[in-house]
Design a protein around this motif. Structure first.
Motif, short mmCIF file in Angstrom:
data_model
loop_
_atom_site.label_atom_id
_atom_site.label_comp_id
_atom_site.label_asym_id
_atom_site.label_seq_id
_atom_site.Cartn_x
_atom_site.Cartn_y
_atom_site.Cartn_z
N GLY A 1 1.09 -1.13 0.07
CA GLY A 1 -0.01 0.10 -0.01
C GLY A 1 1.09 1.22 -0.15
N HIS A 2 0.32 2.38 -0.18
CA HIS A 2 1.13 3.61 -0.37
C HIS A 2 1.48 4.54 0.98
CE1 HIS A 2 -2.72 5.46 0.77
NE2 HIS A 2 -3.33 5.40 -0.41
N SER A 3 0.92 3.86 2.12
CA SER A 3 1.24 4.61 3.35
C SER A 3 2.46 4.05 4.25
CB SER A 3 -0.11 4.75 4.13
OG SER A 3 -1.04 5.64 3.35
N ALA A 4 3.03 3.02 3.69
CA ALA A 4 3.94 2.29 4.67
C ALA A 4 5.41 2.89 4.52
CB ALA A 4 4.23 1.02 4.17
N ARG A 5 5.22 4.38 5.04
CA ARG A 5 6.53 5.15 4.67
C ARG A 5 7.88 4.50 5.61
NH1 ARG A 5 3.00 10.67 6.04
NH2 ARG A 5 1.97 10.78 3.93
N ASP A 6 7.61 4.02 6.66
CA ASP A 6 8.73 3.57 7.46
C ASP A 6 9.26 2.11 6.58
OD1 ASP A 6 6.37 2.03 7.72
OD2 ASP A 6 6.91 1.67 10.15
N THR A 7 8.34 1.35 5.96
CA THR A 7 8.75 0.24 5.34
C THR A 7 9.66 0.59 3.85
OG1 THR A 7 6.87 -0.81 6.10
CG2 THR A 7 8.13 -1.96 4.48
N PHE A 8 8.99 1.66 3.32
CA PHE A 8 9.98 2.24 2.09
C PHE A 8 11.38 2.70 2.46
CE2 PHE A 8 5.36 3.74 0.36
CZ PHE A 8 5.16 2.48 -0.04
N ALA A 9 11.31 3.28 3.61
CA ALA A 9 12.89 3.80 4.06
C ALA A 9 13.79 2.53 4.39
CB ALA A 9 12.65 4.59 5.37
N MET A 10 13.02 1.18 4.93
CA MET A 10 13.80 0.03 5.11
C MET A 10 14.31 -0.44 3.84
SD MET A 10 13.54 -3.31 5.16
CE MET A 10 11.67 -3.63 5.22
N LEU A 11 13.33 -0.37 2.96
CA LEU A 11 13.69 -1.22 1.49
C LEU A 11 14.79 -0.34 0.94
CD1 LEU A 11 9.95 -1.87 0.36
CD2 LEU A 11 11.76 -3.68 1.28
N SER A 12 14.54 0.94 0.93
CA SER A 12 15.54 1.92 0.22
C SER A 12 17.15 1.62 0.98
CB SER A 12 15.11 3.21 0.25
OG SER A 12 16.10 4.30 -0.04
N SER A 13 17.06 1.36 2.17
CA SER A 13 18.43 1.12 3.01
C SER A 13 19.10 0.13 2.21
CB SER A 13 18.32 1.25 4.51
OG SER A 13 17.68 -0.11 4.44
N HIS A 14 18.19 -1.07 1.70
CA HIS A 14 18.81 -2.29 1.10
C HIS A 14 18.93 -2.14 -0.42
CE1 HIS A 14 18.49 -5.15 4.50
NE2 HIS A 14 17.16 -4.57 4.69
N GLY A 15 18.97 -1.00 -0.80
CA GLY A 15 19.26 -0.79 -2.28
C GLY A 15 18.29 -0.92 -3.28
N ILE A 16 16.99 -1.10 -2.80
CA ILE A 16 15.96 -1.68 -3.73
C ILE A 16 15.49 -0.19 -4.40
CG2 ILE A 16 13.50 -2.24 -3.84
CD1 ILE A 16 14.32 -3.95 -1.41
N THR A 17 15.67 -0.27 -5.52
CA THR A 17 15.24 1.16 -6.50
C THR A 17 13.93 1.49 -6.35
OG1 THR A 17 16.88 0.07 -8.26
CG2 THR A 17 15.62 2.05 -8.82
N MET A 18 13.78 2.70 -6.20
CA MET A 18 12.30 3.51 -6.04
C MET A 18 12.87 4.74 -7.00
SD MET A 18 11.50 3.20 -2.22
CE MET A 18 11.54 1.50 -1.32
N GLN A 19 11.60 4.94 -7.49
CA GLN A 19 11.47 6.35 -8.42
C GLN A 19 10.55 7.22 -7.77
OE1 GLN A 19 10.73 4.52 -12.05
NE2 GLN A 19 12.98 4.29 -12.45
N PRO A 20 10.57 8.33 -7.67
CA PRO A 20 9.53 9.26 -7.13
C PRO A 20 8.56 9.65 -8.44
CG PRO A 20 11.57 10.50 -7.36
CD PRO A 20 11.92 9.16 -7.50
#
Ligand SMILES: Cc1cc2nc3c(=O)[nH]c(=O)nc-3n(C[C@H](O)[C@H](O)[C@H](O)COP(=O)(O)OP(=O)(O)OC[C@H]3O[C@@H](n4cnc5c(N)ncnc54)[C@H](O)[C@@H]3O)c2cc1C
Length: 533
Positions: free
Chosen positions: A263-282
């Motif tokens: 879902g779109h509201s898991a802001r903490d989880t997005f940050a965790m995923l980003s710390s593992h180098g998972i690519t995300m685009q705004p």
């Protein structure tokens, strides 16, 4: 036996649908014998209210024809008769071994449908859901609404059924995928009213959605899957591009494949995923406010003198325009619904809307949203989330720091004045727990300007849309995901061997049906690759 659809049978709304069957039969008799025409049922029904003095239902009728002779399809098409193609899922099984059970994070429409399909086919998924079960979540949502006590883990965004549980349950989608009909049939099989099978704008309502979510969960368990509530994914162990285990708020679990249906509201989880180098685009998203009118006024604007006739559905609208390059549109309209407090973070106010199946509330509501592009907020994931959060916190402060929402009449908002109090139209957010204030002071200037433009434009399409006493409540910030996690054709995150981002949070859906379809696609891809577990 062949199945056909007889299309475009237009009847005044007051005429019984049995007449549609008679017209269909009349057309069929030009090609088929009386005895070969089997039972008929309504396949689709929509309202045509373009001419207020001649409001019609437009029907399609489905029929079985028991005849061996095939009739030339072009001839049939001239009479609006087309073959009915049943859509079924194209399931195939792979040969690769899953080292462990697949883990799905999130039990919203995307995670639910992914889990259901994997469970039905012997993959025994484990679902992690940070929020609570339907009953506990209902209590949490009601406590927040009545007392202003927010549970950041169990609320309108998080919990059994995901963001869609406390909603109008509209199933309309802009995606054109045959799997949509699978989703709608499944909702019906699990308890949604029959009419969703044929209405052009089907909706379920919060009351039925809760029941459906419980039944789907039970079925997943019966089939050997697990649904773990109050269990948040906190971190990942990754070896050679493979997620080997997940760390949750309740301990660690091994993992054969990880499906992210966040879902779109898991802001903490997005940050965790980003710390593992998972690519995300705004990406672009939208922000705005909820507008409320009397449902009776909307019905009158849409249906004229026959408004209120019980044969007609509650009036719905879907409006859009452009203010220069900026899109302004209405979104998630809830006829006879109420505005809900959809925050998932403390010290923030977020609005959204829901209705029960009967849609019998006094007010109609919808989001009026303005497009926000990456250049508006700094073009990074962090700045996108900061943009949304900043608005939510400003709304919290403007509301009086008690989860009351800032609210303004349309007359004051457009006129940049103040002082009008709600009169005919009463705000429904938390039973009227709002603070009358200037929303221009909460929203960015470009959003306020475009909203003003949009409201006046929409007033030309629906009389009274920008009435002085219509109510605006803010802020609507969670309209879609602020990011996208790019993925391969096999639905894998780039650089990862068993990580599947899907649904709205990963940027691949924008509503209940499209999220469910994405979950199905992801399950199909996993089954195509792996053996059953
Ligand atoms: C009030 C409201 C009304 C709506 N009305 C409609 C409507 O009428 N029609 C429509 O089409 N759409 C509607 N929507 C939008 C729709 O609900 C979403 O588009 C849809 O639910 C997205 O599905 P999803 O499965 O991708 O994500 P979600 O439904 O958001 O589900 C994601 C789930 O993941 C869980 N999660 C997140 N992070 C973690 C973690 N770290 N660990 C464990 N679990 C996690 C969350 O708790 C959540 O339950 C509405 C939304 C809201 C909030």
């Amino acid at each position: 036996m062949n199945q056909y659809i007889i299309q475009n049978i237009k009847l005044s709304f007051e005429i019984s649908k049995d007449e549609a069957f008679a017209i269909a039969k009349h057309r069929l008799l030009k090609f088929f014998s009386k005895n070969s025409i089997g039972e008929m049922k309504i396949y689709k029904a929509s309202v045509d209210a373009r001419k207020k003095d001649n409001i019609c239902f437009v029907y399609s009728v489905a029929v079985n024809i028991d005849a061996d002779t095939r009739v030339n399809e072009k001839m049939l098409a001239k009479e609006g008769i087309v073959p009915l193609k049943e859509d079924s899922l194209d399931i195939s099984f792979g040969i690769e071994e899953l080292s462990e059970r697949p883990v799905i994070v999130g039990f919203g429409p995307c995670g639910m449908f992914c889990a259901l399909l994997l469970a039905e086919n012997g993959y025994r998924p484990i679902v992690l859901e940070r929020g609570s079960s339907v009953d506990k979540r209902t209590e949490d949502v009601e406590r927040f609404s009545k007392l202003g006590i927010l549970d950041p883990e169990s609320n309108i965004q998080f919990g059994a059924g995901g963001a869609g549980t406390f909603s109008d349950g509209k199933l309309v989608t802009r995606i054109n995928d045959p799997k949509c009909s699978y989703v709608i049939s499944a909702f019906h099989d699990y308890g949604a009213p029959e009419e969703i099978l044929y209405k052009a704008k089907p909706h379920i309502g919060t009351d039925y959605l809760k029941l459906i979510v419980k039944r789907m969960e039970e079925r997943i368990r019966e089939l050997g899957g697990d649904v773990l509530y109050d269990t948040r994914l906190d971190n990942l162990s990754i070896k050679n591009g493979k997620v080997v285990s997940v760390h949750t708020s309740k301990g660690d679990l091994p993992c054969g494949a990880l499906i992210l249906a966040l879902g779109h509201s898991a802001r903490d989880t997005f940050a965790m995923l980003s710390s593992h180098g998972i690519t995300m685009q705004p990406k672009s998203f939208s922000v705005g406010v909820r507008i409320e009118h009397l449902q009776k006024d909307i019905d009158e604007a849409l249906y004229g003198s026959v408004a209120g006739n019980p044969l007609l559905p509650k009036g719905e609208y879907n409006l859009s325009c452009h203010n220069g390059d900026r899109g302004v549109y209405t979104f998630c309209m809830c006829p006879g619904g109420q505005v809900v407090s959809a925050a998932s973070e403390e010290l923030g106010v977020v609005t959204n809307g829901m209705s029960n199946f009967s849609r019998d509330g006094r007010n109609a509501n919808s989001a009026v949203a303005v497009s926000v592009n990456p250049e508006d907020y700094g073009a990074t994931i962090e700045s996108a989330i900061a943009f949304q959060r900043d608005l939510e916190q400003k709304a919290y402060v403007a509301g009086g720091e008690s989860y009351a929402a800032p609210c303004q009449t349309v007359g004051d908002f457009i006129g940049k004045t103040s002082g009008r109090e709600p009169s005919r139209i009463l705000p429904t957010y938390r039973d009227g727990n709002v603070t009358m204030t200037d929303l221009n002071g909460v929203l960015p200037g470009f959003v306020s300007e475009s909203l003003r433009y949009g409201l006046l434009n929409f007033d030309r399409k629906i009389r009274g849309f920008a009435a002085d006493d219509a109510i605006l409540t803010g802020v609507e910030t969670r309209t879609s995901s602020p990011l996208r996690i790019p993925r391969t054709e096999q639905y894998l995150a780039y650089g990862f061997d068993n990580l599947y981002p899907c649904g709205e949070g990963a940027g691949y859906a924008g509503g209940i049906t499209s999220a469910a379809v994405d979950g199905i696609k992801c399950a199909l891809s996993i089954m195509e690759r792996y053996k059953q577990f």
